[in-house]
Design an enzyme around this catalytic site. Structure first.
Site, mmCIF file in Angstrom:
data_model
loop_
_atom_site.group_PDB
_atom_site.id
_atom_site.type_symbol
_atom_site.label_atom_id
_atom_site.label_comp_id
_atom_site.label_asym_id
_atom_site.label_seq_id
_atom_site.Cartn_x
_atom_site.Cartn_y
_atom_site.Cartn_z
ATOM 1 C CE LYS A 187 -1.853 2.989 1.683
ATOM 2 N NZ LYS A 187 -1.812 4.416 1.211
ATOM 3 C CB SER A 241 4.837 10.089 10.395
ATOM 4 O OG SER A 241 3.545 9.530 10.606
ATOM 5 N N GLY A 245 2.996 5.304 12.486
ATOM 6 C CA GLY A 245 3.594 4.002 12.754
ATOM 7 C C GLY A 245 3.105 3.395 14.053
ATOM 8 C CD GLU A 262 13.210 2.597 6.874
ATOM 9 O OE1 GLU A 262 13.471 3.583 6.143
ATOM 10 O OE2 GLU A 262 13.320 1.422 6.483
ATOM 11 C CB CYS A 296 13.629 8.528 7.445
ATOM 12 S SG CYS A 296 14.434 7.221 6.503
ATOM 13 C CD GLU A 394 11.369 12.912 10.228
ATOM 14 O OE1 GLU A 394 12.224 12.286 9.597
ATOM 15 O OE2 GLU A 394 10.298 12.412 10.630
#
Length: 505
Positions: A187, A241, A245, A262, A296, A394
């Protein structure tokens, strides 16, 4: 609606293409849900639109993945490896077309897109060689038994990939999953599904069973959530993110399904005064400004030793004037626009907040947003400290915060003062210090005198809020496998087991 040029590129690979849809069991399945409209970040023009996938696609997936995996496992491991290698060759043959599509749809500089497509082909080449080498072990147990282990596929894995590197993360996850014998439901981000769809299509062109690799086009909060809750899956792999996650992991846990996550990063790029100055300067540029900082592992915290801090920041600021910020499809572009309007607005807000909190702008650098219809942010160097939001959160844009440090102890303290732990780097000519720093930095990847070197043969993943589990390398094959222990009785007069021990009766 589809941009005419992008449509032409797609039809060079898939002549029967008639619009964005899910690719399930070798068929294009058009959704009837909400309209998803995707913009070209260079000028905010319409790029393409399609409709969200329907929930009934799950039944189709459950059937075709089961059938395809049986076909896949009926082949020898060596034969499966040949098919995987041939997929890598087909990607190489279509490298320029895939790169052009990736550049348009992911708003990635075309030069970078070519390199990433080449890396994807390499991923399939690498794992093709592993297909017939996934061996268990014979274990010397303290009895007369023969004990050995085997690695078996999980079954069907759900992989959810992000918009910042769609084709790269597609190959990064699919290659080890099918090598280990699994079927895949991928996806991708709803705004960057096209290159992933084409990888699935190309896989079937080389003979990989229809339904082994499926791609669902749609929103994460709708069809993505329904796949986690209802599809016949044995593992979820998520790249994205932290907040999303964690939500994915909670819903998977309710079904007893494990995850690999991740997630984000706020990596510390540490420069000591004894480092090779020019190499460290170039490394700092690459660490944050590549892909407009939308990575990332971006080196978004630049820690510089005090005695070279001012000079290093000034030289880095001057270098930003040499970068070409512009249309991702043009050969001269170094820094492309932010991928989408939502992220663009977030980056602008983060820059505004940084200045309100006391961060300053490096001399010679500019924080201005180009006056265009696109989502452009100039490369920006902030000067601040590790307590500011711009150093802790971030930003995912071409923004770095420069932070001074006094000595090795302080550098380690600042580097580890973060919720994240995905990567980090150290620039020094002191070999012993380099290894001490690598040991003490709490991150899944540490580079010494280089930055952002990632290869499919080496495991990759994070500490802390940057996630858990590992992608790539042999570690990824183990993530996509389950281990079985087999005990064979060899004694002429076997002992009788009561509980977990053995005794004579």
């Amino acid at each position: 609606m589809m941009n005419k040029l992008v449509d032409q590129f797609i039809k060079k690979i898939c002549p029967e293409f008639k619009g964005i849809a899910s690719y399930v069991g070798g068929k294009w399945v058009f959704g009837t849900g909400d309209k998803i409209n995707v913009k070209f970040a260079h000028d905010d023009s319409d790029l393409f639109y399609y409709q969200d996938a329907d929930e009934d696609i799950i039944n189709q997936l459950n059937y075709c993945t089961s059938t395809a995996q049986q076909q896949w496992l009926s082949m020898t491991a060596a034969r499966r490896g040949q098919f995987i290698y041939q997929l890598g060759e087909r990607i190489t043959e279509n490298q320029e077309i895939l790169a052009q599509i990736e550049s348009w749809t992911a708003n990635k500089p075309i030069r970078d897109a070519r390199g990433e497509v080449a890396k994807v082909a390499e991923m399939f080449f690498y794992y093709a060689g592993w297909a017939d080498k996934i061996h268990g072990k014979t274990i010397t147990v303290p009895t007369g038994h023969l004990n050995y282990t085997t690695y078996e596929p999980l079954g069907v894995v759900l992989q959810i990939t992000p918009w910042n590197a769609p084709i790269f993360t597609c190959g990064w996850q699919i290659a080890p999953a099918i090598t280990a014998g699994n079927a895949v439901v991928l996806k991708p981000s709803e705004i960057t599904p096209i290159t992933s769809l084409l990888i699935a299509y190309l896989a079937e062109q080389v003979g990989i069973p229809k339904g082994l690799i499926n791609v669902v086009a749609g929103y994460g909060h709708t069809i993505g959530q329904k796949l986690i809750n209802g599809a016949n899956i044995q593992k979820v792999v998520f790249v994205g993110s932290v907040s999303t996650g964690k939500n994915v992991a909670v819903h998977a846990a309710k079904r007893g399904i494990p995850c690999v996550l991740e997630l984000g990063g706020k990596s510390a790029n540490i420069v000591f005064s004894d480092a090779d100055y020019d190499k460290a300067l170039r490394g700092a540029q690459n660490a944050i400004f590549a892909n407009a900082g939308q990575s990332c592992v971006a080196g978004s915290r630049l820690l510089i030793q005090l005695d070279i801090f001012d000079q290093f920041v000034n030289d880095l600021a001057k270098s930003t004037n040499k970068f070409v910020v512009g249309n991702p499809t043009e050969e001269t572009t170094h820094i492309s626009p932010i991928n989408n309007k939502k992220q663009f607005e977030y980056v602008c807000s983060a820059l505004e907040n940084a200045q309100k909190q006391g961060a300053s702008i490096a001399v010679g650098n500019t924080i201005s947003i180009p006056k265009t219809d696109g989502y452009y942010v100039n490369p920006t160097i902030l000067i601040g400290n590790n307590t500011l939001d711009c150093a802790q959160q971030e930003i995912f844009g071409p923004v770095v915060v420069a932070i001074p440090f006094k000595d090795e102890e302080e550098a380690i303290r600042i580097a580890n003062d973060s919720q994240f732990g995905l990567a980090g780097a150290v620039w020094t000519n002191d070999v012993a210090r380099a290894h001490r720093m690598a040991k003490n930095i709490k991150a899944g990847t540490v580079w010494i005198n280089n930055y952002k070197n990632i290869h499919v043969s080496s495991p990759f993943g994070g500490y802390k809020d940057s996630g858990y589990g590992r992608s790539s390398g042999l570690a990824a094959l183990h993530e996509y496998s389950q281990i079985k222990s087999v005990w064979v009785e060899t004694a002429l007069t076997p002992l009788v087991n009561f509980g977990y021990g053995a005794q004579e009766v």
